[in-house]
Design a protein around this motif. Structure first.
Motif, PDB file in Angstrom:
ATOM      1  N   UNK A   1       0.833  -1.187   0.000  1.00  0.00           N
ATOM      2  CA  UNK A   1       0.000   0.000   0.000  1.00  0.00           C
ATOM      3  C   UNK A   1       0.873   1.245   0.000  1.00  0.00           C
ATOM      4  N   UNK A   2       0.554   2.200  -0.874  1.00  0.00           N
ATOM      5  CA  UNK A   2       1.325   3.421  -0.964  1.00  0.00           C
ATOM      6  C   UNK A   2       0.972   4.371   0.179  1.00  0.00           C
ATOM      7  N   UNK A   3       1.994   5.034   0.701  1.00  0.00           N
ATOM      8  CA  UNK A   3       1.816   6.036   1.743  1.00  0.00           C
ATOM      9  C   UNK A   3       2.034   7.417   1.134  1.00  0.00           C
ATOM     10  N   UNK A   4       1.054   8.286   1.285  1.00  0.00           N
ATOM     11  CA  UNK A   4       1.127   9.606   0.667  1.00  0.00           C
ATOM     12  C   UNK A   4       1.958  10.566   1.510  1.00  0.00           C
ATOM     13  N   UNK A   5       2.689  11.444   0.818  1.00  0.00           N
ATOM     14  CA  UNK A   5       3.623  12.365   1.461  1.00  0.00           C
ATOM     15  C   UNK A   5       3.441  13.771   0.912  1.00  0.00           C
TER      16      UNK A   5
ATOM     17  N   UNK B   1       4.482  11.204  -3.539  1.00  0.00           N
ATOM     18  CA  UNK B   1       4.357  12.597  -3.123  1.00  0.00           C
ATOM     19  C   UNK B   1       3.071  13.180  -3.707  1.00  0.00           C
ATOM     20  N   UNK B   2       2.242  13.747  -2.842  1.00  0.00           N
ATOM     21  CA  UNK B   2       1.010  14.384  -3.298  1.00  0.00           C
ATOM     22  C   UNK B   2       1.294  15.767  -3.871  1.00  0.00           C
ATOM     23  N   UNK B   3       2.050  16.570  -3.129  1.00  0.00           N
ATOM     24  CA  UNK B   3       2.397  17.919  -3.573  1.00  0.00           C
ATOM     25  C   UNK B   3       3.479  18.493  -2.664  1.00  0.00           C
ATOM     26  N   UNK B   4       3.970  19.675  -3.031  1.00  0.00           N
ATOM     27  CA  UNK B   4       5.018  20.353  -2.270  1.00  0.00           C
ATOM     28  C   UNK B   4       4.521  21.730  -1.851  1.00  0.00           C
TER      29      UNK B   4
ATOM     30  N   UNK C   1       0.860  25.037   3.358  1.00  0.00           N
ATOM     31  CA  UNK C   1       0.376  23.688   3.682  1.00  0.00           C
ATOM     32  C   UNK C   1      -1.027  23.750   4.274  1.00  0.00           C
ATOM     33  N   UNK C   2      -1.240  24.654   5.201  1.00  0.00           N
ATOM     34  CA  UNK C   2      -2.553  24.786   5.833  1.00  0.00           C
ATOM     35  C   UNK C   2      -3.629  25.091   4.799  1.00  0.00           C
ATOM     36  N   UNK C   3      -3.319  25.991   3.881  1.00  0.00           N
ATOM     37  CA  UNK C   3      -4.283  26.332   2.828  1.00  0.00           C
ATOM     38  C   UNK C   3      -4.583  25.121   1.957  1.00  0.00           C
ATOM     39  N   UNK C   4      -3.544  24.352   1.642  1.00  0.00           N
ATOM     40  CA  UNK C   4      -3.733  23.150   0.823  1.00  0.00           C
ATOM     41  C   UNK C   4      -4.617  22.128   1.549  1.00  0.00           C
ATOM     42  N   UNK C   5      -4.363  21.950   2.833  1.00  0.00           N
ATOM     43  CA  UNK C   5      -5.121  20.954   3.593  1.00  0.00           C
ATOM     44  C   UNK C   5      -6.595  21.321   3.702  1.00  0.00           C
ATOM     45  N   UNK C   6      -6.903  22.587   3.564  1.00  0.00           N
ATOM     46  CA  UNK C   6      -8.296  23.021   3.628  1.00  0.00           C
ATOM     47  C   UNK C   6      -9.085  22.577   2.405  1.00  0.00           C
ATOM     48  N   UNK C   7      -8.373  22.458   1.261  1.00  0.00           N
ATOM     49  CA  UNK C   7      -9.064  22.196   0.009  1.00  0.00           C
ATOM     50  C   UNK C   7      -8.759  20.831  -0.609  1.00  0.00           C
TER      51      UNK C   7
ATOM     52  N   UNK D   1      -8.688  16.903  -0.914  1.00  0.00           N
ATOM     53  CA  UNK D   1      -9.582  15.852  -0.418  1.00  0.00           C
ATOM     54  C   UNK D   1      -8.853  14.845   0.456  1.00  0.00           C
ATOM     55  N   UNK D   2      -7.630  14.513   0.079  1.00  0.00           N
ATOM     56  CA  UNK D   2      -6.886  13.487   0.806  1.00  0.00           C
ATOM     57  C   UNK D   2      -5.763  14.098   1.631  1.00  0.00           C
ATOM     58  N   UNK D   3      -5.767  13.841   2.931  1.00  0.00           N
ATOM     59  CA  UNK D   3      -4.669  14.260   3.792  1.00  0.00           C
ATOM     60  C   UNK D   3      -3.492  13.301   3.594  1.00  0.00           C
TER      61      UNK D   3
END
Length: 214
Positions: free
Chosen positions: A1-5, A30-33, A40-46, A48-50
């Motif tokens: 199983x892949x772990x997202x980063x 890697x999901x994004x940088x 990061x906080x702004x990205x986590x708000x929008x 879908x996947x943490x």
């Protein structure tokens, strides 16, 4: 199983290089940088996947790694934080861990070591190399710690406590103690109850403070 980063580092070249390295790991993607904690906080708000893991630099503009780790601890405790920094001083390591980091690595870490550290982080819930562990544990020691009042422990429980301060996983500890992983889990659970501790890190800190380690 892949772990997202997610990688959080204000040095774009370093972030891109890390993404390239991690793309070669079998179990991670890697999901994004992000260039700082605020992004990061702004990205986590929008998004879908943490992510499962955040690779977090310390020295960043706008919102540094200390603030970001604390925010993640309070708002996304399910995310594992791996500090990845050039700073190896006691103050930085201890502050990051107190603010919620589950692991700490230096940026000169070999790519193979990074992969193994992240696997340990996913498997055990934390990862600190030996040099970082010594900093954390020495900061928590006190001169009267050996006088602490705690329940009577069996010899096997004391032996397990000694190994809890190592980098071995529970299966490896079972092999060292010539017993089954299920028995090791029993020792762990009994100690959790006896000492009112909830994590292996807590057991390790207790072991160091009270002289149950090498």
């Amino acid at each position: 199983m892949e772990n997202s980063i997610v990688i959080v580092d204000d040095h774009v070249l370093i972030a891109k290089a890390l993404s390239g390295i991690i793309s070669n790991y079998e179990n991670f993607r890697v999901l994004y940088e992000c260039e700082n904690g605020k992004e990061l906080i702004e990205k986590l708000k929008f998004e879908k996947n943490c992510p499962k893991i955040v690779l977090l630099d310390i020295s960043m503009p706008v919102m540094d790694g200390f603030e970001t780790a604390k925010w993640l601890k309070e708002n996304h405790p399910e995310i594992k934080i791996m500090a990845l920094s050039m700073q190896d001083d006691d103050q930085s390591v201890i502050k990051m861990i107190k603010n919620g980091a589950h692991g700490y690595l230096l940026k000169n870490t070999h790519p193979a070591h990074l992969e193994q550290a992240m696997l340990k982080l996913v498997q055990d819930g934390f990862y600190y190399p030996e040099w970082a562990s010594k900093i954390v544990f020495s900061s928590l020691n006190s001169t009267d710690s050996r006088q602490a009042n705690f329940p009577k422990l069996t010899e096997r429980e004391k032996e397990f406590l000694k190994y809890s301060t190592s980098e071995m996983n529970y299966k490896e500890i079972a092999e060292k103690m010539f017993c089954s992983p299920r028995t090791i889990e029993s020792y762990r659970d009994h100690l959790f109850e006896k000492l009112e501790i909830k994590t292996r890190v807590g057991l390790a800190v207790f072991a160091i403070k009270n002289g149950f380690s090498d």
